[in-house]
Motif scaffolding. Structure first.
Motif, mmCIF file in Angstrom:
data_model
loop_
_atom_site.group_PDB
_atom_site.id
_atom_site.type_symbol
_atom_site.label_atom_id
_atom_site.label_comp_id
_atom_site.label_asym_id
_atom_site.label_seq_id
_atom_site.Cartn_x
_atom_site.Cartn_y
_atom_site.Cartn_z
ATOM 1 N N ARG A 1 0.848 -1.195 0.000
ATOM 2 C CA ARG A 1 0.000 0.000 0.000
ATOM 3 C C ARG A 1 0.882 1.244 0.000
ATOM 4 N N LEU A 2 0.422 2.245 -0.724
ATOM 5 C CA LEU A 2 1.136 3.512 -0.819
ATOM 6 C C LEU A 2 0.569 4.492 0.188
ATOM 7 N N SER A 3 1.432 5.218 0.882
ATOM 8 C CA SER A 3 0.973 6.193 1.870
ATOM 9 C C SER A 3 0.256 7.347 1.172
ATOM 10 N N PRO A 4 -0.650 8.061 1.870
ATOM 11 C CA PRO A 4 -1.399 9.166 1.268
ATOM 12 C C PRO A 4 -0.515 10.272 0.690
ATOM 13 N N ASN A 5 0.663 10.457 1.244
ATOM 14 C CA ASN A 5 1.562 11.495 0.725
ATOM 15 C C ASN A 5 2.521 10.972 -0.343
ATOM 16 N N GLY A 6 2.439 9.681 -0.649
ATOM 17 C CA GLY A 6 3.205 9.107 -1.741
ATOM 18 C C GLY A 6 4.682 8.906 -1.495
ATOM 19 N N VAL A 7 5.116 8.905 -0.245
ATOM 20 C CA VAL A 7 6.556 8.779 0.026
ATOM 21 C C VAL A 7 6.925 7.448 0.690
ATOM 22 N N GLU A 8 5.942 6.596 0.936
ATOM 23 C CA GLU A 8 6.220 5.296 1.545
ATOM 24 C C GLU A 8 5.379 4.214 0.867
ATOM 25 N N LEU A 9 6.038 3.133 0.490
ATOM 26 C CA LEU A 9 5.348 1.952 -0.010
ATOM 27 C C LEU A 9 5.557 0.851 1.021
ATOM 28 N N THR A 10 4.491 0.498 1.713
ATOM 29 C CA THR A 10 4.571 -0.521 2.764
ATOM 30 C C THR A 10 4.209 -1.883 2.184
ATOM 31 N N ILE A 11 5.069 -2.862 2.404
ATOM 32 C CA ILE A 11 4.804 -4.211 1.916
ATOM 33 C C ILE A 11 4.638 -5.156 3.104
ATOM 34 N N SER A 12 3.667 -6.029 2.986
ATOM 35 C CA SER A 12 3.435 -7.084 3.978
ATOM 36 C C SER A 12 3.799 -8.414 3.326
ATOM 37 N N HIS A 13 4.473 -9.271 4.084
ATOM 38 C CA HIS A 13 4.976 -10.512 3.492
ATOM 39 C C HIS A 13 5.163 -11.569 4.580
#
Length: 215
Positions: free
Chosen positions: A168-180
């Motif tokens: 998922r991409l953060s609302p401000n577009g500076v973090e892409l969080t991955i779950s694995h």
């Protein structure tokens, strides 16, 4: 059948003088460029009969007609436009207005894409490779970008790898969080993340990063 022939006046007249003017048929399109500074641009029109011009709603935020937006036969319309500057809402990225000239019979139309210079968009991962611990379940990939929160919804992301559950991409577009999942295998494993953005000029900017999870 009625034709519209458009020629550009003012600053671009020297360019147009080198080109042969041809009648533009139904659904034809022209692209015009301007600098980031504010100004007024005139567009000449030659049509068989009456014609009118409109602009889309987004264009009205920084453009307005100066004088009549209609005519008959040979004429012109002028557009006043704001400087393309960064403010509290936008970053001064290059932008595009859309004008449509159409004859009274609605058969022939010309679309003018008026492109104003500004910052070139960029969106890229801060690292070429992200190293993950074997027992981790969630990690954040940091992103460098000059996009505002209004452009973030246009960013596209993807993460390949069968061991990736979600991203998922953060609302401000500076973090892409991955779950694995944790890596319980005997060797390290890899995945690839991709991020891209297509601006109003139709150019796509993208970047990829390798994700390596230790064994």
């Amino acid at each position: 059948m009625k034709n519209i022939m458009m020629f550009l006046a003012a600053a671009l007249i020297a360019v147009c003088a080198c080109q042969k003017e041809e009648p533009l048929t139904k659904d034809s399109q022209q692209v015009v460029y301007a600098t980031a500074e504010a100004g007024v641009h005139s567009f000449g029109v030659t049509a068989e009969g009456n014609w009118s011009v409109t602009m889309d709603e987004d264009s009205k935020q920084w453009c307005e007609f100066v004088g009549p937006d209609y005519g008959s036969g040979m004429g012109a319309f002028s557009v006043k436009y704001d400087a393309n500057l960064a403010d509290g809402v936008r970053r001064g990225l290059r932008r595009q207005a859309k004008f449509t000239v159409i004859t009274d019979d609605k058969f022939t139309s010309v679309t003018v894409l008026f492109r104003q210079g500004g910052l070139t968009p960029h969106v890229e991962f801060r690292e070429e490779t992200y190293a993950l611990e074997a027992d981790s379940f969630e990690n954040v990939l940091l992103i460098n970008s000059n996009l505002s929160v209004h452009e973030v919804p246009q960013i596209k992301c993807s993460v390949s790898g069968s061991w990736i559950n979600d991203y998922r991409l953060s609302p401000n577009g500076v973090e892409l969080t991955i779950s694995h999942t944790a890596n319980s295998g005997a060797s390290a494993r890899e995945a690839v993340a991709e991020i891209s953005f297509t601006d109003c000029w139709g150019e796509t900017f993208k970047d990829i990063a390798k994700i390596v999870q230790a064994k």
